[in-house]
Design a protein around this motif. Structure first.
Motif, PDB file in Angstrom:
ATOM      1  N   CYS A 169       0.826  -1.221   0.000  1.00  0.00           N
ATOM      2  CA  CYS A 169       0.000   0.000   0.000  1.00  0.00           C
ATOM      3  C   CYS A 169       0.849   1.255   0.000  1.00  0.00           C
ATOM      4  O   CYS A 169       0.326   2.358  -0.167  1.00  0.00           O
ATOM      5  CB  CYS A 169      -0.902   0.004   1.229  1.00  0.00           C
ATOM      6  SG  CYS A 169       0.022   0.038   2.785  1.00  0.00           S
TER       7      CYS A 169
ATOM      8  N   LYS B  70       2.666   2.125   2.663  1.00  0.00           N
ATOM      9  CA  LYS B  70       2.866   2.497   4.070  1.00  0.00           C
ATOM     10  C   LYS B  70       3.841   1.516   4.721  1.00  0.00           C
ATOM     11  O   LYS B  70       4.012   0.394   4.262  1.00  0.00           O
ATOM     12  CB  LYS B  70       1.534   2.498   4.834  1.00  0.00           C
ATOM     13  CG  LYS B  70       0.527   3.482   4.290  1.00  0.00           C
ATOM     14  CD  LYS B  70       1.019   4.905   4.444  1.00  0.00           C
ATOM     15  CE  LYS B  70       0.054   5.910   3.855  1.00  0.00           C
ATOM     16  NZ  LYS B  70       0.592   7.258   3.844  1.00  0.00           N
TER      17      LYS B  70
ATOM     18  N   PHE C  16      -1.057   2.114   7.834  1.00  0.00           N
ATOM     19  CA  PHE C  16      -2.150   2.138   6.855  1.00  0.00           C
ATOM     20  C   PHE C  16      -3.474   2.421   7.559  1.00  0.00           C
ATOM     21  O   PHE C  16      -4.297   3.190   7.065  1.00  0.00           O
ATOM     22  CB  PHE C  16      -2.211   0.810   6.085  1.00  0.00           C
ATOM     23  CG  PHE C  16      -3.245   0.800   5.006  1.00  0.00           C
ATOM     24  CD1 PHE C  16      -3.021   1.444   3.798  1.00  0.00           C
ATOM     25  CD2 PHE C  16      -4.461   0.143   5.180  1.00  0.00           C
ATOM     26  CE1 PHE C  16      -3.980   1.442   2.783  1.00  0.00           C
ATOM     27  CE2 PHE C  16      -5.423   0.137   4.186  1.00  0.00           C
ATOM     28  CZ  PHE C  16      -5.181   0.791   2.993  1.00  0.00           C
TER      29      PHE C  16
ATOM     30  N   CYS D  74      -5.160  -1.225  -0.298  1.00  0.00           N
ATOM     31  CA  CYS D  74      -4.516  -2.395   0.322  1.00  0.00           C
ATOM     32  C   CYS D  74      -4.779  -3.614  -0.559  1.00  0.00           C
ATOM     33  O   CYS D  74      -5.850  -4.222  -0.485  1.00  0.00           O
ATOM     34  CB  CYS D  74      -5.066  -2.629   1.722  1.00  0.00           C
ATOM     35  SG  CYS D  74      -4.450  -4.139   2.522  1.00  0.00           S
TER      36      CYS D  74
END
Length: 152
Positions: free
Chosen positions: A19, A21, A27, A41
């Motif tokens: 994602c 992150k 996230f 995601c």
């Protein structure tokens, strides 16, 4: 509104970084701040995470219905109690003897009012949160017993 920890519980918790992150907790925080969407995601889109994906969609409704101030009124949660109407500092200033005192509005300059059993937003440009110099006023959120109002 859910917390980052509540959101995290529905994530795959693999810390895969697909994602963008650094972790699933990062996230979750970004989801809460509406910096990313559930669709960002990739593992959540897998069949084994379908139930969690759907729960997150339910917990974090899209922000298209947000006003210019970032306010969203979840009409399905609103009971029309009017606490937010009375707590809004702009309503009190603009209509002290009507909406500001818990009575029916006597001014058309108010921001929040109850119509048909739910809160409606009007005159959004008068909201303290509006514009580039907006202030983080939370009077309407703090007094809502059903968490029907949120800012994104």
């Amino acid at each position: 509104m859910p917390s980052a920890m509540e959101i995290y519980q529905f994530l795959p918790r693999t810390n895969c970084k697909e994602c963008g992150k650094s972790s699933c907790m990062a996230f979750a925080a970004a989801l809460l701040a509406r910096e990313v969407t559930v669709d960002d995601c990739p593992p959540l889109k897998e069949e084994k995470h379908k139930a969690n994906y759907e729960k997150l969609i339910e917990l974090l409704p899209p922000t298209e219905s947000a006003s210019e101030t970032g306010m969203i009124v979840h009409t399905e949660l609103c009971t029309g109690c009017g606490n937010c109407v009375v707590a809004c500092p702009v309503n009190v200033a603009e209509d002290p003897h009507g909406a500001g005192s818990g009575k029916a509005p006597t001014s058309d300059k108010i921001i929040l009012k109850v119509e048909d059993g739910v809160v409606k937003l009007s005159n959004v440009e008068s909201c303290r949160r509006f514009g580039p110099k907006g202030r983080p006023c939370t009077g309407c959120i703090a007094t809502c017993p059903t968490k029907a109002i949120e800012f994104v």
